[in-house]
Write a protein that holds these residues in place. Structure first.
Motif, short mmCIF file in Angstrom:
data_model
loop_
_atom_site.label_atom_id
_atom_site.label_comp_id
_atom_site.label_asym_id
_atom_site.label_seq_id
_atom_site.Cartn_x
_atom_site.Cartn_y
_atom_site.Cartn_z
N THR A 17 -9.41 -9.44 2.99
CA THR A 17 -9.21 -10.89 2.95
C THR A 17 -9.35 -11.47 1.54
O THR A 17 -8.71 -12.48 1.22
N ARG A 18 -10.17 -10.85 0.69
CA ARG A 18 -10.35 -11.38 -0.66
C ARG A 18 -9.08 -11.24 -1.50
O ARG A 18 -8.96 -11.86 -2.55
N MET A 19 -8.15 -10.42 -1.04
CA MET A 19 -6.89 -10.24 -1.76
C MET A 19 -5.88 -11.35 -1.46
O MET A 19 -4.80 -11.38 -2.04
N GLY A 20 -6.22 -12.25 -0.53
CA GLY A 20 -5.34 -13.37 -0.24
C GLY A 20 -3.99 -12.93 0.28
O GLY A 20 -3.89 -12.03 1.12
N LYS A 28 -4.98 -3.37 2.21
CA LYS A 28 -5.41 -3.31 0.82
C LYS A 28 -5.27 -1.92 0.21
O LYS A 28 -4.88 -1.81 -0.96
N GLY A 213 -11.28 -5.67 -5.64
CA GLY A 213 -11.43 -6.39 -4.39
C GLY A 213 -10.70 -7.71 -4.36
O GLY A 213 -10.49 -8.29 -3.30
N ARG A 214 -10.30 -8.21 -5.54
CA ARG A 214 -9.59 -9.48 -5.64
C ARG A 214 -8.31 -9.28 -6.45
O ARG A 214 -8.20 -8.29 -7.18
#
Length: 228
Positions: A17-20, A28, A213-214
């Motif tokens: 989810t942190r990857m938008g 991911k 993670g982002r």
């Protein structure tokens, strides 16, 4: 000589989810860094060890990861209908891993330096340790915010605190997983028990490590790899 672990668990079930929007239509582990999916960077380290078994847990966009991993000889632990978190996911995969202890490895980091799996293998001492975590001194991390996860004493025993970041790779004894009644749970619960028994250890990584993670972690990781 102590027999090293013969199986590796790759954690690949998360939602990212942190990857938008980058993970809206793909998991991911398939996001590319320097032209190669993140999970293939992890598999490069895994293949250097030639373990008997490599297992990945799948949940989010499992079909895409299945198509990518099956030709590479990776065994799959499907998590349906719910995701099981790290502890529950590892416990569910134990029949496929078929050994104890095991390596576990996250698929969302880039390592620049020696193979972290080899370093752990060479330092593993099951007489003293129930888990040996590869941790990175905070000054050698890239793309990571916060003071760190653990503090180590002179013997490598760790407690919660600042200074060292868990890099997502470890050797772990799995028998304690059966003690938890819940189906989905974090490996942090098992680490806490090992800590209380003074059997939780860390090895400090000598190279550099980048958290992917982002979205901004992708460019940071590519710059790190270009500098190797």
């Amino acid at each position: 000589m102590t027999q090293p672990p013969q199986a590796i668990m790759l954690f690949a079930a998360g939602f990212g989810t942190r990857m938008g929007p980058l993970t809206k239509n793909q998991p991911k582990p398939l996001i590319k860094v320097a032209g190669k999916p993140l999970i293939d960077h992890a598999l490069q380290h895994v293949n250097d060890l030639s373990p008997r078994r490599v297992v990945a847990n799948l949940h989010y966009h499992a079909d895409q990861l299945e198509s990518h991993l099956v030709p590479k000889g990776v065994l799959l632990s499907m998590e349906k209908p719910e995701i099981l978190e790290t502890g529950g996911g590892l416990r569910a995969a134990l029949p496929l891993l078929d050994t104890d202890p095991v390596f576990t490895m996250n698929a969302d980091a880039i390592w620049a330096g020696p193979n972290p799996l080899t370093l752990l293998q060479n330092s593993w001492d099951p007489q003293r340790m129930d888990a040996l975590l590869m941790c990175v001194p905070i000054g050698q991390t890239i793309g990571h915010a916060g003071p760190g996860d653990f503090t180590a004493d002179d013997d490598g025993r760790i407690t919660r605190g600042p200074g060292l970041v868990y890099g997502g790779v470890q050797i772990l004894k799995t028998d304690g997983l059966q003690e938890f009644p819940q189906k989905a749970f974090s490996l942090n619960l098992l680490w806490n028990r090992m800590h209380d028994q003074r059997r939780l250890f860390a090895l400090e990584y000598p190279g550099r490590w980048c958290d992917v993670g982002r979205p901004e972690g992708i460019a940071l990781a590519e710059a790190l790899l270009a500098d190797v």
